[in-house]
Design a protein around this motif. Structure first.
Motif, PDB file in Angstrom:
ATOM      1  N   SER A  30      -1.119  -9.969   7.114  1.00  0.00           N
ATOM      2  CA  SER A  30      -1.595  -8.603   7.350  1.00  0.00           C
ATOM      3  C   SER A  30      -0.680  -7.579   6.676  1.00  0.00           C
ATOM      4  O   SER A  30      -1.149  -6.541   6.202  1.00  0.00           O
ATOM      5  CB  SER A  30      -1.739  -8.314   8.843  1.00  0.00           C
ATOM      6  N   THR A  31       0.607  -7.866   6.588  1.00  0.00           N
ATOM      7  CA  THR A  31       1.534  -6.964   5.893  1.00  0.00           C
ATOM      8  C   THR A  31       1.221  -6.915   4.399  1.00  0.00           C
ATOM      9  O   THR A  31       1.187  -5.841   3.801  1.00  0.00           O
ATOM     10  CB  THR A  31       2.990  -7.411   6.115  1.00  0.00           C
ATOM     11  N   TYR A  34      -1.924  -4.946   3.933  1.00  0.00           N
ATOM     12  CA  TYR A  34      -1.677  -3.524   4.139  1.00  0.00           C
ATOM     13  C   TYR A  34      -1.116  -2.879   2.874  1.00  0.00           C
ATOM     14  O   TYR A  34      -1.602  -1.840   2.425  1.00  0.00           O
ATOM     15  CB  TYR A  34      -0.705  -3.332   5.311  1.00  0.00           C
TER      16      TYR A  34
END
Length: 115
Positions: A30-31, A34
């Motif tokens: 998810s990082t 992002y």
């Protein structure tokens, strides 16, 4: 086989077989997503107002701040969370066009022999 690699590979194997390992990998993914989704916004040039103190018939000069790659960036870090430690360093720097070099911290006992 290199002893340092064996230590690292064993810690990854033990780590990734746990529930915490799966959660860490999801956090890493998810990082990365992002930073990939927001790269254009984060790296967009920022216009600066240069009209203060400007007088005369010509328009004020134009200026902006740009975010250019710095080059190779060194990270010295512990490896207690092997994937997250790397991703939180690498994702924003790779997004900005930099390269990275990772070195384990000297206070990590199992990797101290890798020097």
């Amino acid at each position: 086989m290199n002893a340092c690699f064996v230590v690292w590979a064993n810690s990854i194997f033990l780590f990734s077989s746990s529930t915490d390992g799966v959660a860490e990998l999801e956090k890493c993914a998810s990082t990365c997503e992002y930073f990939a989704q927001h790269a254009e916004e984060f790296l967009r040039p920022i216009s600066q107002d240069m009209s203060a103190g400007h007088a005369g018939p010509k328009p004020p000069p134009r200026a902006f701040v740009t975010f250019n790659p710095l080059g190779v960036i060194l990270a010295v870090m512990p490896w207690n969370f092997p994937f997250w430690q790397v991703i939180r360093f690498a994702a924003p720097h790779l997004m900005a066009g930099n390269a990275g070099v990772l070195k384990h911290a000297s206070n990590v006992p199992r990797l101290r022999a890798c020097g």
